[in-house]
Design a protein around this motif. Structure first.
Motif, PDB file in Angstrom:
ATOM      1  N   ASP A  50      74.652  87.711 -27.734  1.00 35.45           N
ATOM      2  CA  ASP A  50      75.244  87.648 -29.068  1.00 35.45           C
ATOM      3  C   ASP A  50      76.180  86.443 -29.110  1.00 35.45           C
ATOM      4  O   ASP A  50      76.312  85.720 -28.123  1.00 35.45           O
ATOM      5  CB  ASP A  50      75.952  88.959 -29.441  1.00 35.45           C
ATOM      6  N   ASP A  51      76.804  86.222 -30.242  1.00 37.26           N
ATOM      7  CA  ASP A  51      77.642  85.039 -30.386  1.00 37.26           C
ATOM      8  C   ASP A  51      78.789  84.999 -29.377  1.00 37.26           C
ATOM      9  O   ASP A  51      79.155  83.927 -28.903  1.00 37.26           O
ATOM     10  CB  ASP A  51      78.199  84.936 -31.806  1.00 37.26           C
ATOM     11  N   SER A  52      79.343  86.144 -29.034  1.00 34.09           N
ATOM     12  CA  SER A  52      80.442  86.134 -28.063  1.00 34.09           C
ATOM     13  C   SER A  52      79.964  85.673 -26.685  1.00 34.09           C
ATOM     14  O   SER A  52      80.747  85.132 -25.903  1.00 34.09           O
ATOM     15  CB  SER A  52      81.113  87.513 -27.967  1.00 34.09           C
ATOM     16  N   ASP A  53      78.678  85.845 -26.393  1.00 36.58           N
ATOM     17  CA  ASP A  53      78.097  85.324 -25.150  1.00 36.58           C
ATOM     18  C   ASP A  53      77.801  83.834 -25.272  1.00 36.58           C
ATOM     19  O   ASP A  53      77.912  83.083 -24.304  1.00 36.58           O
ATOM     20  CB  ASP A  53      76.762  86.026 -24.832  1.00 36.58           C
ATOM     21  N   ARG A  54      77.390  83.431 -26.452  1.00 38.79           N
ATOM     22  CA  ARG A  54      76.904  82.060 -26.641  1.00 38.79           C
ATOM     23  C   ARG A  54      78.003  81.025 -26.811  1.00 38.79           C
ATOM     24  O   ARG A  54      77.837  79.886 -26.384  1.00 38.79           O
ATOM     25  CB  ARG A  54      75.967  82.009 -27.846  1.00 38.79           C
ATOM     26  N   TRP A  55      79.132  81.351 -27.446  1.00 29.89           N
ATOM     27  CA  TRP A  55      80.154  80.335 -27.711  1.00 29.89           C
ATOM     28  C   TRP A  55      80.688  79.683 -26.436  1.00 29.89           C
ATOM     29  O   TRP A  55      80.761  78.440 -26.376  1.00 29.89           O
ATOM     30  CB  TRP A  55      81.287  80.883 -28.576  1.00 29.89           C
ATOM     31  N   PRO A  56      81.066  80.427 -25.411  1.00 30.18           N
ATOM     32  CA  PRO A  56      81.542  79.756 -24.183  1.00 30.18           C
ATOM     33  C   PRO A  56      80.446  78.888 -23.546  1.00 30.18           C
ATOM     34  O   PRO A  56      80.738  77.814 -23.000  1.00 30.18           O
ATOM     35  CB  PRO A  56      81.932  80.917 -23.256  1.00 30.18           C
ATOM     36  N   TRP A  57      79.207  79.337 -23.631  1.00 29.37           N
ATOM     37  CA  TRP A  57      78.073  78.571 -23.110  1.00 29.37           C
ATOM     38  C   TRP A  57      77.942  77.253 -23.876  1.00 29.37           C
ATOM     39  O   TRP A  57      77.811  76.178 -23.268  1.00 29.37           O
ATOM     40  CB  TRP A  57      76.823  79.445 -23.236  1.00 29.37           C
ATOM     41  N   LEU A  58      77.990  77.311 -25.197  1.00 28.67           N
ATOM     42  CA  LEU A  58      77.887  76.107 -26.010  1.00 28.67           C
ATOM     43  C   LEU A  58      79.058  75.157 -25.758  1.00 28.67           C
ATOM     44  O   LEU A  58      78.884  73.934 -25.730  1.00 28.67           O
ATOM     45  CB  LEU A  58      77.796  76.475 -27.495  1.00 28.67           C
ATOM     46  N   ASP A  59      80.249  75.718 -25.546  1.00 23.76           N
ATOM     47  CA  ASP A  59      81.413  74.884 -25.254  1.00 23.76           C
ATOM     48  C   ASP A  59      81.255  74.153 -23.922  1.00 23.76           C
ATOM     49  O   ASP A  59      81.626  72.983 -23.802  1.00 23.76           O
ATOM     50  CB  ASP A  59      82.693  75.712 -25.261  1.00 23.76           C
ATOM     51  N   ALA A  60      80.679  74.826 -22.923  1.00 20.22           N
ATOM     52  CA  ALA A  60      80.442  74.172 -21.628  1.00 20.22           C
ATOM     53  C   ALA A  60      79.433  73.032 -21.777  1.00 20.22           C
ATOM     54  O   ALA A  60      79.607  71.951 -21.201  1.00 20.22           O
ATOM     55  CB  ALA A  60      79.949  75.197 -20.609  1.00 20.22           C
ATOM     56  N   ILE A  61      78.409  73.256 -22.562  1.00 23.65           N
ATOM     57  CA  ILE A  61      77.430  72.193 -22.820  1.00 23.65           C
ATOM     58  C   ILE A  61      78.112  71.036 -23.553  1.00 23.65           C
ATOM     59  O   ILE A  61      77.899  69.862 -23.220  1.00 23.65           O
ATOM     60  CB  ILE A  61      76.243  72.727 -23.642  1.00 23.65           C
TER      61      ILE A  61
END
Length: 162
Positions: A50-61
């Motif tokens: 879900d978005d709470s999983d994806r935001w930190p991932w996108l920030d690392a990218i």
């Protein structure tokens, strides 16, 4: 220059992204390598992110993209980037700019590809959730994944600015 190669799992982002990076003499970033162990475990169990999983991932990218831009490098990023907000986060934050290539295909073809690959943590059972989350981009180079890899690559290269 940043080129985002996006689409659902099984669309060929990594294959096309690597070939495109070679053709452009660019660095290649695989978004899957930025997932946390918790995200990988969740997907391995067949649980959609879900978005709470994806935001930190996108920030690392995004941090990796920022470093590449600071270093003056061209980058091809293979990333699902299913929602417009995710693409905006990757390509418009911090002054980043780039181009989006959307690898689009029929769900049956994508499911067959997913079923035929080994060693990937994303099970085919998550394809329906990815398709439900997908917001097709309005400002992308759209590519039909039913074409041969070399044909796809030629089409992308012909449509990117020189």
């Amino acid at each position: 220059m940043i080129v985002l190669v996006m689409g659902v799992s099984g669309a060929g982002k990594s294959t096309i992204g690597r070939a495109l990076a070679d053709a452009l003499q660019a660095d290649f970033l695989e978004a899957d390598t930025f997932h946390s162990p918790a995200n990988v475990a969740k997907m391995t169990k067949g649980v959609p992110l879900d978005d709470s999983d994806r935001w930190p991932w996108l920030d690392a990218i995004g941090q990796a993209l920022d470093q590449a831009v600071r270093d003056g490098k061209r980058v091809v990023l293979a990333c699902s980037a299913l929602k417009q907000a995710y693409r905006d986060r990757l390509l418009k934050e911090g002054g980043r700019t780039g181009f989006t290539v959307f690898l689009k295909g029929e769900p049956d073809l994508i499911a067959a590809r997913m079923s035929g690959r080994s060693g990937h943590y994303m099970p085919p059972t998550l394809l329906p959730s990815q398709l439900a989350t997908l917001e097709p981009p309005k400002d992308a180079i759209v590519i039909d994944i039913a074409k041969a890899r070399d044909e796809i690559l030629r089409e992308i290269l012909s449509r990117l600015p020189k």
